[in-house]
Design a protein around this motif. Structure first.
Motif, mmCIF file in Angstrom:
data_model
loop_
_atom_site.group_PDB
_atom_site.id
_atom_site.type_symbol
_atom_site.label_atom_id
_atom_site.label_comp_id
_atom_site.label_asym_id
_atom_site.label_seq_id
_atom_site.Cartn_x
_atom_site.Cartn_y
_atom_site.Cartn_z
ATOM 1 N N THR A 390 -26.493 78.117 67.917
ATOM 2 C CA THR A 390 -25.324 78.905 68.323
ATOM 3 C C THR A 390 -24.032 78.182 67.992
ATOM 4 N N VAL A 391 -24.002 76.872 68.244
ATOM 5 C CA VAL A 391 -22.809 76.083 67.919
ATOM 6 C C VAL A 391 -22.556 76.107 66.418
ATOM 7 N N MET A 392 -23.614 75.995 65.620
ATOM 8 C CA MET A 392 -23.461 76.065 64.168
ATOM 9 C C MET A 392 -22.854 77.399 63.744
ATOM 10 N N LEU A 410 -13.677 73.763 67.061
ATOM 11 C CA LEU A 410 -14.494 74.491 68.034
ATOM 12 C C LEU A 410 -15.852 73.812 68.239
ATOM 13 N N GLY A 411 -16.457 73.381 67.141
ATOM 14 C CA GLY A 411 -17.757 72.733 67.243
ATOM 15 C C GLY A 411 -17.699 71.434 68.018
ATOM 16 N N SER A 415 -19.404 70.725 71.674
ATOM 17 C CA SER A 415 -20.358 69.629 71.801
ATOM 18 C C SER A 415 -19.950 68.668 72.903
ATOM 19 N N LEU A 416 -18.652 68.378 72.993
ATOM 20 C CA LEU A 416 -18.175 67.496 74.060
ATOM 21 C C LEU A 416 -18.345 68.159 75.425
ATOM 22 N N ALA A 417 -18.082 69.458 75.483
ATOM 23 C CA ALA A 417 -18.275 70.172 76.753
ATOM 24 C C ALA A 417 -19.739 70.129 77.171
ATOM 25 N N ARG A 418 -20.629 70.294 76.208
ATOM 26 C CA ARG A 418 -22.061 70.208 76.494
ATOM 27 C C ARG A 418 -22.430 68.806 76.980
ATOM 28 N N LEU A 419 -21.840 67.787 76.342
ATOM 29 C CA LEU A 419 -22.106 66.414 76.745
ATOM 30 C C LEU A 419 -21.667 66.170 78.184
ATOM 31 N N VAL A 420 -20.457 66.637 78.529
ATOM 32 C CA VAL A 420 -19.953 66.473 79.894
ATOM 33 C C VAL A 420 -20.854 67.206 80.884
ATOM 34 N N TYR A 421 -21.284 68.405 80.518
ATOM 35 C CA TYR A 421 -22.154 69.195 81.400
ATOM 36 C C TYR A 421 -23.467 68.464 81.663
ATOM 37 N N LEU A 422 -24.088 67.959 80.602
ATOM 38 C CA LEU A 422 -25.371 67.282 80.762
ATOM 39 C C LEU A 422 -25.224 65.977 81.528
#
Length: 581
Positions: A390-392, A410-411, A415-422
């Protein structure tokens, strides 16, 4: 580099001094042949990629020589080739296009200024040892960026291929323009472009060892020249100046530099990620080492010199490095040979390019773009991770609609938002002992794992800090409330590498909360730095040093002794001293 620890100061500043003493005479011929192969690729591609950057073809030749020389002295890879690049070249064109009009002297001058600016940023990042910055572009984001770039670049080159004018705008605006002007296409230009593109693809497929770009360019020049140049109906390069470029002072207007800075930073980030990947690929082949921070430094003078001599930006190129490696290059001597040949081309051969047709240059660029696209990788990412896929897609669509910089931005943000979430939601787990071993695993994944009456073994799945402690606390409370009769909680700290003040304070509060419910607390596999932080937070004093265990098994046995479950201990035969996670 592994051996850079023992290198002298001159060798660290000029890595070439480190490998030159060990250079073997038998490497000279392979390096010379590889240099000729590089020259055969870089001259036509340099002139073609100038079209991506939006500058005259001669600036592509001005770019090659200083870049090859500078990297040979300052780079740590023995085979990496730096030169014009499609991805960063398009970002350069978009960055300068927002400040100056294409085809103007100001546009060309600012393109060289941007190269100097990029070189300074590379140097500063290298001195600050910021080689880790490239890790902020995950592979799926970079791959999506390249896929989107392929479509954006091709649609930008199609007008040159079919002999119509181009327009600014996003991918769909350019596509609409091409479709609207199909009745206006030039038959001669379209035939030239189609034949050149077919020849490029055919040569690469059937005779990959042949320098397709050079062969196609030479053939196109001869044919169009014999037909009278532009009299044939095909636009040609026209007069290309001979001789060496003059030094060009960069534009130091603060207002201009502020407008160029975002694009320069994006180019450094994207270009370094691409260059580091190419350098690592080359290092895997010859077993050498690279220094990521020195690679940043090496890209500094390479870009500064190309900018000062009227060229445009350069980065390490995987495609050109692959050409050098396939031709047998053993060291940067191959790049020096290519630089000498390009230097002689500037002095003696530029008049030969007078009848170089624009459709041929467009065909070279389009063929290079088609070589970069990898639909199979997109399919593999879809099978492995829908989130990454989806990110791609978001990166690709962002490039096509919003622009190249916005797409990759945007990518990276996603990705950083995903990193913070995890990082803020580490996965805790109730652990049980695998029968016949001292390994403890998640009971949801391993139903056969045995639990112990009254004892909850709970693994903290990540670091304890201000953003994660709330989630961890909620998970622990839910685990305690689940099974009935919990009298002791053993917290497995094997996954914890960081504990901040907020995490320590909240953990102490959790311990006291459990104590208030007459539930004991112990800790297993706590690393020394974390143990020190827990001591400072008062956690060690609250639970007692005796309740810290080297192994989870030690904590289990302590509970069994305390509870009087010696029979239970005899039922669990251990299979080894090494404890699993």
């Amino acid at each position: 580099m592994a051996n850079s620890i023992h290198a002298s100061v001159p060798q660290r500043l000029l890595p070439m001094l480190e490998w030159i003493p060990g250079y073997r005479r038998e490497w000279l011929m392979p390096d010379a042949l590889a240099g000729i192969a590089l020259w055969a690729v870089m001259v036509p591609e340099g002139m073609a990629y100038a079209g991506i950057v939006g500058v005259p073809p001669i600036m592509g030749l001005y770019t090659i020589v200083p870049a090859l020389l500078a990297y040979a002295f300052f780079g740590t890879s023995r085979q990496l080739v730096v030169g014009p690049d499609t991805a960063t070249g398009l970002i350069s064109a978009l960055t300068i296009g927002a400040v100056a009009a294409h085809g103007t002297v100001e546009f060309n001058s600012l393109t060289s200024t941007l190269a100097v600016m990029i070189g300074i940023l590379f140097l500063l990042f290298g001195i600050a040892r910021m080689g880790w910055v490239a890790r902020f572009i995950p592979t799926p984001v970079m791959r999506g960026f390249i896929e989107g770039l392929v479509y954006v670049t091709i649609i930008g080159q199609i007008p040159h291929l079919i002999g119509i004018g181009g327009v600014p705008g996003n991918f769909f605006a350019k596509l609409e323009h091409v479709l609207q002007h199909l009745p206006d296409i030039s038959a001669a230009a379209t035939l030239t472009g189609a034949l050149c593109l077919a020849a490029m693809l055919g040569l690469r497929h059937f005779v990959p060892s042949v320098p397709a770009a050079l062969v196609v360019m030479c053939a196109a020049i001869v044919v169009i020249g014999s037909l009278g140049g532009e009299a044939s109906g095909v636009r040609v390069a026209g007069h290309i100046p001979s001789g060496l470029p003059s030094l060009i002072a960069p534009n130091l207007d603060p207002a201009i530099l502020r407008e160029l800075l975002p694009g320069a930073l994006a180019i450094v980030l994207v270009g370094y990620a691409e260059a580091l990947g190419a350098a690592k690929a080359a290092a895997l082949q010859d077993g050498s080492d690279i220094d990521p921070n020195q690679e940043l430094i090496a890209h500094g003078p390479a870009n500064i010199l190309t900018g000062l001599f009227g060229g445009f930006l350069v980065v390490g190129s995987l495609s050109k490095t692959s050409v050098a490696m396939a031709a047998g290059a053993r060291s940067q001597i191959a790049n020096l040979v290519a630089a000498i040949l390009c230097f002689l081309t500037l002095l003696l051969l530029t008049p030969l390019f007078r009848n170089m047709p624009e459709p041929a240059l467009a065909a070279i660029v389009i063929a290079a773009m088609l070589h970069l696209t990898k639909p199979s990788y997109l399919r593999s990412v879809l099978a492995r991770s829908r989130w990454s896929f989806t990110v791609m897609l978001i990166v690709i669509l962002g490039e096509l609609t919003l622009g190249v910089l916005q797409g990759i931005g945007l990518g990276v943000v996603l990705s950083l938002a995903r990193l913070v979430y995890l990082a803020s939601r580490p996965k805790g787990a109730v652990l049980g002992q695998l029968p016949g071993t001292e390994a403890y695993r998640d009971v949801q994944i391993h139903p056969e794992a045995m639990t112990f009456p009254g004892l909850l073994i709970w693994r903290i799945g990540g670091d304890l800090f201000f953003a994660s402690i709330g989630h961890i606390g909620a998970g622990l409370r839910a685990a305690v409330a689940g099974p009935s009769g919990v009298k002791q909680v053993l917290l497995d700290f094997g996954s914890v590498d960081f504990l901040d003040i907020t995490g320590g304070d909240e953990l102490l509060r959790l311990v006291r909360e459990l104590h208030a419910k007459d539930i004991g607390v112990g800790f297993a596999r706590v690393r020394d730095p974390i143990r020190e932080e827990m001591r400072r937070a008062g956690i060690e004093a609250a639970v007692g040093p005796i309740n810290f265990y080297e192994r989870t098994t030690d904590g289990v046995r302590a509970w069994q002794r305390q509870a009087g479950h010696f029979a239970g201990a005899s039922d669990h035969k251990t299979g080894g001293a090494n404890e699993g996670r």
